[in-house]
Design a protein around this motif. Structure first.
Motif, PDB file in Angstrom:
ATOM      1  N   HIS A 130       0.858  -1.193   0.000  1.00 43.46           N
ATOM      2  CA  HIS A 130       0.000   0.000   0.000  1.00 43.46           C
ATOM      3  C   HIS A 130       0.885   1.230   0.000  1.00 43.46           C
ATOM      4  O   HIS A 130       1.934   1.265   0.645  1.00 43.46           O
ATOM      5  CB  HIS A 130      -0.935   0.044   1.212  1.00 43.46           C
ATOM      6  CG  HIS A 130      -1.894   1.203   1.143  1.00 43.46           C
ATOM      7  ND1 HIS A 130      -2.930   1.227   0.234  1.00 43.46           N
ATOM      8  CD2 HIS A 130      -1.951   2.380   1.837  1.00 43.46           C
ATOM      9  CE1 HIS A 130      -3.603   2.368   0.377  1.00 43.46           C
ATOM     10  NE2 HIS A 130      -3.031   3.080   1.341  1.00 43.46           N
ATOM     11  N   THR A 131       0.452   2.248  -0.751  1.00 43.81           N
ATOM     12  CA  THR A 131       1.217   3.481  -0.875  1.00 43.81           C
ATOM     13  C   THR A 131       0.438   4.640  -0.270  1.00 43.81           C
ATOM     14  O   THR A 131      -0.700   4.909  -0.663  1.00 43.81           O
ATOM     15  CB  THR A 131       1.526   3.791  -2.351  1.00 43.81           C
ATOM     16  OG1 THR A 131       2.304   2.716  -2.904  1.00 43.81           O
ATOM     17  CG2 THR A 131       2.315   5.086  -2.482  1.00 43.81           C
ATOM     18  N   PHE A 132       1.059   5.293   0.705  1.00 41.21           N
ATOM     19  CA  PHE A 132       0.525   6.527   1.259  1.00 41.21           C
ATOM     20  C   PHE A 132       1.151   7.705   0.510  1.00 41.21           C
ATOM     21  O   PHE A 132       2.313   7.660   0.122  1.00 41.21           O
ATOM     22  CB  PHE A 132       0.862   6.651   2.748  1.00 41.21           C
ATOM     23  CG  PHE A 132       0.226   5.597   3.618  1.00 41.21           C
ATOM     24  CD1 PHE A 132      -1.075   5.744   4.065  1.00 41.21           C
ATOM     25  CD2 PHE A 132       0.936   4.462   3.990  1.00 41.21           C
ATOM     26  CE1 PHE A 132      -1.665   4.774   4.869  1.00 41.21           C
ATOM     27  CE2 PHE A 132       0.363   3.490   4.795  1.00 41.21           C
ATOM     28  CZ  PHE A 132      -0.945   3.652   5.236  1.00 41.21           C
ATOM     29  N   ALA A 177      12.899  12.977   7.992  1.00 39.09           N
ATOM     30  CA  ALA A 177      14.190  12.657   8.602  1.00 39.09           C
ATOM     31  C   ALA A 177      14.423  11.161   8.682  1.00 39.09           C
ATOM     32  O   ALA A 177      15.535  10.679   8.444  1.00 39.09           O
ATOM     33  CB  ALA A 177      14.270  13.279   9.997  1.00 39.09           C
ATOM     34  N   ASP A 178      13.372  10.391   9.026  1.00 43.25           N
ATOM     35  CA  ASP A 178      13.536   8.956   9.218  1.00 43.25           C
ATOM     36  C   ASP A 178      12.160   8.312   9.353  1.00 43.25           C
ATOM     37  O   ASP A 178      11.132   9.004   9.293  1.00 43.25           O
ATOM     38  CB  ASP A 178      14.374   8.690  10.481  1.00 43.25           C
ATOM     39  CG  ASP A 178      15.095   7.339  10.431  1.00 43.25           C
ATOM     40  OD1 ASP A 178      14.843   6.563   9.484  1.00 43.25           O
ATOM     41  OD2 ASP A 178      15.889   7.070  11.346  1.00 43.25           O
ATOM     42  N   VAL A 217       9.618  -0.610   4.135  1.00 43.80           N
ATOM     43  CA  VAL A 217       9.180   0.733   3.747  1.00 43.80           C
ATOM     44  C   VAL A 217      10.090   1.277   2.656  1.00 43.80           C
ATOM     45  O   VAL A 217      11.317   1.145   2.738  1.00 43.80           O
ATOM     46  CB  VAL A 217       9.183   1.687   4.961  1.00 43.80           C
ATOM     47  CG1 VAL A 217       8.822   3.109   4.535  1.00 43.80           C
ATOM     48  CG2 VAL A 217       8.198   1.199   6.024  1.00 43.80           C
ATOM     49  N   LYS A 218       9.484   1.863   1.629  1.00 40.91           N
ATOM     50  CA  LYS A 218      10.228   2.565   0.581  1.00 40.91           C
ATOM     51  C   LYS A 218       9.672   3.979   0.476  1.00 40.91           C
ATOM     52  O   LYS A 218       8.489   4.159   0.212  1.00 40.91           O
ATOM     53  CB  LYS A 218      10.085   1.846  -0.764  1.00 40.91           C
ATOM     54  CG  LYS A 218      10.655   0.438  -0.795  1.00 40.91           C
ATOM     55  CD  LYS A 218      10.436  -0.213  -2.149  1.00 40.91           C
ATOM     56  CE  LYS A 218      10.963  -1.635  -2.180  1.00 40.91           C
ATOM     57  NZ  LYS A 218      10.710  -2.281  -3.504  1.00 40.91           N
ATOM     58  N   VAL A 219      10.542   4.951   0.708  1.00 45.04           N
ATOM     59  CA  VAL A 219      10.141   6.356   0.660  1.00 45.04           C
ATOM     60  C   VAL A 219      10.709   6.978  -0.610  1.00 45.04           C
ATOM     61  O   VAL A 219      11.879   6.756  -0.950  1.00 45.04           O
ATOM     62  CB  VAL A 219      10.637   7.108   1.911  1.00 45.04           C
ATOM     63  CG1 VAL A 219      10.338   8.600   1.798  1.00 45.04           C
ATOM     64  CG2 VAL A 219       9.977   6.534   3.166  1.00 45.04           C
ATOM     65  N   ALA A 257       4.492   0.842   1.850  1.00 48.91           N
ATOM     66  CA  ALA A 257       4.697  -0.160   2.889  1.00 48.91           C
ATOM     67  C   ALA A 257       4.326  -1.531   2.339  1.00 48.91           C
ATOM     68  O   ALA A 257       3.303  -1.688   1.661  1.00 48.91           O
ATOM     69  CB  ALA A 257       3.852   0.155   4.116  1.00 48.91           C
ATOM     70  N   VAL A 258       5.172  -2.530   2.619  1.00 53.88           N
ATOM     71  CA  VAL A 258       4.954  -3.902   2.158  1.00 53.88           C
ATOM     72  C   VAL A 258       4.958  -4.818   3.382  1.00 53.88           C
ATOM     73  O   VAL A 258       5.918  -4.826   4.151  1.00 53.88           O
ATOM     74  CB  VAL A 258       6.047  -4.352   1.169  1.00 53.88           C
ATOM     75  CG1 VAL A 258       5.753  -5.765   0.662  1.00 53.88           C
ATOM     76  CG2 VAL A 258       6.162  -3.375   0.009  1.00 53.88           C
TER      77      VAL A 258
END
Length: 330
Positions: A47-49, A62-63, A73-75, A90-91
């Protein structure tokens, strides 16, 4: 006894700071919770926020920390200028769990104010349905290719004639098929789920989902995540340019590289807005070109963004795109 008034003043200051931070957080996150519903054990669910900077200041991530070791998590961009956005994907790996499962992440932002934002995820993991591997991952593919991936779906529940009655995808870029392959010694029903990526898929990072509808009386559906990285034949580097703060009427020029694995000619250079223009190097077919992108700032102050397209003579190759951002400062 001045301690009580000082404490009250400190508390009032903290409450005011929290209210200010909370107000802009509410405007930049369209969604802060998501429920996947029922999923098969072994699934990797995505899912992608989105974070959309609607403030007048730059936002800096920052983190982050996850709420479960099962979550990755991939930002996207960690620095988000005003008027732009980024994604937080988020996976959840459901392999080691069954039943209700809560997870997610806490995003730590230190600009424009320090704040921690919870992004929550929930699902119900069925132990009687397993999926191996947990997602359809085509990996990195060239555009116009048609790769195929197969997954094994097992059902170990108590419905003798359990079956998938319908399958659907979110887009028409994927074709899915399900075939029964018999039963195991312990009575599990086995199926092969195959997915083929169509040549119509767009360039870039591609996500989709197969939804399996069954004859289960509960009416629960089973989602299967799909992902692929579809590469362009033509690549622009950099693909995003932040022009920074620019005064009205002033001009900024940036150089980009346009490359491919085979020689090509540049045919069209076009900005989505009049303020953007481009000038290519001398004509001639070759695998690498340079293009000067020129931006003339408009008179109106505020955030600015536009897309610049670079078309080539390569057959069936869509124009490569370059995204530009700026802040027009009075």
């Amino acid at each position: 006894m001045r301690r009580v008034p000082i404490l009250m003043a400190a508390w009032a200051l903290f409450a005011a700071h929290f209210a200010v931070a909370q107000s802009w957080v509410d405007t930049v996150f369209p969604e802060r919770a998501f429920d996947f519903g029922t999923v098969a054990r072994g699934s990797k669910i995505h899912h992608t926020f989105r974070l959309i900077n609607r403030t007048g200041s730059e936002i800096h991530i920052a983190d982050w920390r996850t709420k479960c070791g099962c979550t990755e998590v991939k930002v996207g961009a960690r620095v988000i200028p005003t008027g732009t956005q980024t994604s937080i994907e988020a996976v959840i790996d459901t392999t080691k769990f069954t039943g209700p499962k809560a997870s997610g992440l806490t995003l730590i932002i230190d600009q424009p104010n320090f704040v921690e934002v919870d992004l929550n995820l929930n699902c119900f993991i069925r132990g009687d349905i397993t999926l191996m591997p947990g997602q359809v991952d085509f990996g990195t593919v060239q555009r116009s290719a048609t790769p195929k991936v197969s997954l094994q779906l097992n059902y170990a529940g108590g419905i003798p004639n359990w079956q998938v009655t319908k399958m659907k995808t979110q887009s028409n870029h994927v074709k899915a098929e399900l075939k029964p392959t018999g039963s195991t010694i312990d009575g599990q029903q086995q199926f092969i789920l195959s997915a083929t990526l169509n040549s119509s898929v767009p360039n870039g990072y591609f996500k989709d989902e197969i939804t399996l509808e069954t004859n289960d009386p509960s009416g629960a559906t089973i989602p299967v995540s799909i992902m692929a990285n579809v590469q362009n034949a033509v690549v622009v580097s950099p693909s995003i340019i932040n022009l920074g703060r620019v005064k009205p009427g002033s001009t900024v020029t940036k150089k980009v590289m346009v490359r491919s694995t085979q020689p090509f000619n540049l045919t069209t250079l076009k900005g989505s807005k009049d303020e953007l223009s481009g000038k290519a190097d001398p004509e001639g077919a070759r695998p690498l070109h340079t293009v000067d992108i020129t931006f003339k700032a408009p008179d109106q102050a505020g955030p600015y963004n536009a897309v610049f397209e670079i078309a080539t003579d390569l057959k069936d190759e869509p124009p490569a795109t370059l995204r530009t951002f700026a802040t027009i400062a009075p």
